[in-house]
Design a protein around this motif. Structure first.
Motif, PDB file in Angstrom:
ATOM      1  N   LEU A 221      -8.105  15.510  -8.311  1.00 46.10           N
ATOM      2  CA  LEU A 221      -6.960  15.989  -9.099  1.00 46.10           C
ATOM      3  C   LEU A 221      -5.813  14.986  -9.135  1.00 46.10           C
ATOM      4  CD1 LEU A 221      -6.832  19.687  -7.797  1.00 46.10           C
ATOM      5  CD2 LEU A 221      -7.739  18.891  -9.998  1.00 46.10           C
ATOM      6  N   GLN A 224      -3.648  14.469 -12.288  1.00 40.76           N
ATOM      7  CA  GLN A 224      -2.673  15.522 -12.583  1.00 40.76           C
ATOM      8  C   GLN A 224      -1.338  15.222 -11.896  1.00 40.76           C
ATOM      9  OE1 GLN A 224      -3.301  18.192 -14.672  1.00 40.76           O
ATOM     10  NE2 GLN A 224      -5.244  17.159 -15.085  1.00 40.76           N
ATOM     11  N   LEU A 228       2.359  14.633 -13.506  1.00 41.39           N
ATOM     12  CA  LEU A 228       3.509  15.385 -13.006  1.00 41.39           C
ATOM     13  C   LEU A 228       4.642  14.457 -12.583  1.00 41.39           C
ATOM     14  CD1 LEU A 228       4.205  18.383 -12.530  1.00 41.39           C
ATOM     15  CD2 LEU A 228       3.475  18.078 -10.158  1.00 41.39           C
ATOM     16  N   VAL A 240       0.204  19.824 -19.906  1.00 45.99           N
ATOM     17  CA  VAL A 240      -0.026  20.233 -18.527  1.00 45.99           C
ATOM     18  C   VAL A 240       0.786  21.487 -18.220  1.00 45.99           C
ATOM     19  CG1 VAL A 240       0.287  19.592 -16.107  1.00 45.99           C
ATOM     20  CG2 VAL A 240      -0.551  17.912 -17.741  1.00 45.99           C
ATOM     21  N   ARG A 244       1.415  26.005 -12.915  1.00 48.90           N
ATOM     22  CA  ARG A 244       0.083  26.228 -12.358  1.00 48.90           C
ATOM     23  C   ARG A 244      -0.350  25.059 -11.470  1.00 48.90           C
ATOM     24  NH1 ARG A 244      -4.675  27.012 -16.538  1.00 48.90           N
ATOM     25  NH2 ARG A 244      -4.316  24.777 -16.781  1.00 48.90           N
ATOM     26  N   ILE A 245      -0.084  23.838 -11.920  1.00 49.89           N
ATOM     27  CA  ILE A 245      -0.450  22.653 -11.133  1.00 49.89           C
ATOM     28  C   ILE A 245       0.304  22.648  -9.808  1.00 49.89           C
ATOM     29  CG2 ILE A 245      -0.200  20.137 -11.026  1.00 49.89           C
ATOM     30  CD1 ILE A 245      -2.602  21.034 -12.583  1.00 49.89           C
ATOM     31  N   ARG A 246       1.591  22.977  -9.857  1.00 55.00           N
ATOM     32  CA  ARG A 246       2.385  23.049  -8.623  1.00 55.00           C
ATOM     33  C   ARG A 246       1.786  24.061  -7.655  1.00 55.00           C
ATOM     34  NH1 ARG A 246       8.071  22.630 -10.789  1.00 55.00           N
ATOM     35  NH2 ARG A 246       8.705  20.494 -10.353  1.00 55.00           N
ATOM     36  N   PHE A 249      -1.503  22.747  -6.088  1.00 55.40           N
ATOM     37  CA  PHE A 249      -1.244  21.741  -5.059  1.00 55.40           C
ATOM     38  C   PHE A 249      -0.583  22.362  -3.829  1.00 55.40           C
ATOM     39  CE2 PHE A 249      -1.364  18.287  -8.450  1.00 55.40           C
ATOM     40  CZ  PHE A 249      -2.577  17.786  -8.002  1.00 55.40           C
TER      41      PHE A 249
END
Length: 343
Positions: A221, A224, A228, A240, A244-246, A249
């Motif tokens: 990942l 991503q 960011l 992005v 959701r990515i935060r 992680f």
């Protein structure tokens, strides 16, 4: 034509350079690990080095190397890699160079819940309970800080203040519980300082199951995190889902830190120091930074643990004390250096 070739060489040079550095630090890890495993083993000399590989479980040299020293080295490498990757992720998603599981209350949350779990379930045969408690505690500590820092307009200084406040609160709860129930928590103080003594192959299996798959997933990942790092607006423009990515992680950070705390207690500052060194050496691409940080973290913790074993011999200093001695001045240096940027 000449300028095109020059640009191509410049584009390839960082990757070639990072490959050489990977090889160097991997060989360094092997050499330091071997030295740590064989240093001052009672009865071992160049004349009987073959006894290390004799596979005789009754042989004291074989037992010391393979059942005491090597598990400690391997566990130190795995923990260092996990904590370094967690710190790298934390700095990436918060865009704050001072972020670290120790400063952000994640270590303290995991420690607090482990102490409570030990009070409730006792200290025997509770490996799974301790691991689960560490995960829940890391998630609780991180969630409180996340909600405080990202409610309203986010600033790096707000995150640091929230982290310090929650860390102090959770640390106070943990200390209070230990003082009130010291007879039930006889060995917890040593564990609270972060320790690798007593490491065994079962601890390594736990890390291989709980942390190593997460590290591999994080590597996949990495791009991503690159997106960011360009900023939230740019990341959204590239399609992005930042929130959701935060959260993904953040969940991975909880797994890494929780597993590390469950096995060895709260070892601080690896996640603060290593990402900065990695960025200095290999640049800003997280596809390179993350695996390189894992390797650097493994090196740093193995070296720190070797120092912990012999700095006050025959006493065994908790490795968390050594990393704190390294990390605290580094944290102060970063605060002074970034004081104009962290607002």
């Amino acid at each position: 034509m000449y300028h095109t070739q020059t640009r191509s060489r410049r584009a390839l040079n960082p990757y070639a350079s990072s490959t050489l550095q990977f090889i160097f630090f991997f060989l360094l890890l092997v050499m330091v690990g071997a030295f740590s495993a064989l240093f001052r083993v009672k009865g071992l000399s160049f004349h009987n080095i073959s006894e290390v590989f004799a596979t005789d479980t009754k042989n004291l040299i074989y037992y010391t190397v393979w059942q005491v020293r090597i598990p400690r080295v391997v566990l130190g490498a795995l923990l260092g890699a996990a904590l370094a990757v967690a710190g790298c992720l934390l700095q990436g998603i918060t865009r704050n160079p001072l972020s670290d599981p120790e400063n952000m209350g994640i270590n303290q949350g995991a420690s607090c819940f482990v102490v409570i779990a030990l009070l409730v379930f006792g200290e025997k045969d509770t490996s799974f309970v301790i691991l689960l408690a560490a995960f829940l505690g890391a998630a609780a500590g991180g969630s409180v800080i996340y909600s405080l820092a990202f409610r309203g307009e986010y600033t790096p200084s707000r995150l640091v203040l929230a982290g310090i406040a929650v860390s102090l609160f959770l640390g106070s709860l943990t200390t209070g519980a230990i003082l009130l129930y010291e007879t039930q928590l006889t060995e917890i103080l040593y564990w609270m300082a972060g320790k690798l003594s007593g490491a065994n192959w079962q601890d390594i299996k736990m890390m291989l199951v709980s942390a190593v798959p997460v590290i591999i997933l994080v590597f996949s990942l990495a791009n991503q995190l690159n997106i960011l790092s360009l900023g939230e607006e740019t990341a959204r423009g590239l399609g992005v889902n930042v929130l959701r990515i935060r959260r993904v992680f953040a969940f991975l950070i909880v797994l890494l830190v929780g597993s590390a705390v469950a096995v060895a207690g709260p070892i601080g500052f690896i996640g603060l120091i290593v990402p900065h060194i990695a960025r200095k050496l290999v640049g800003q691409d997280y596809r390179i930074i993350l695996p390189f940080s894992a390797l650097l973290g493994a090196n740093l913790l193995v070296i720190a643990d070797f120092a912990a074993q012999w700095v006050s011999y025959p006493a065994d200093t908790p490795v968390g004390v050594i990393t704190a001695l390294l990390g605290t001045p580094f944290f102060i240096y970063l605060m002074r250096r970034k004081r104009g940027a962290v607002k």
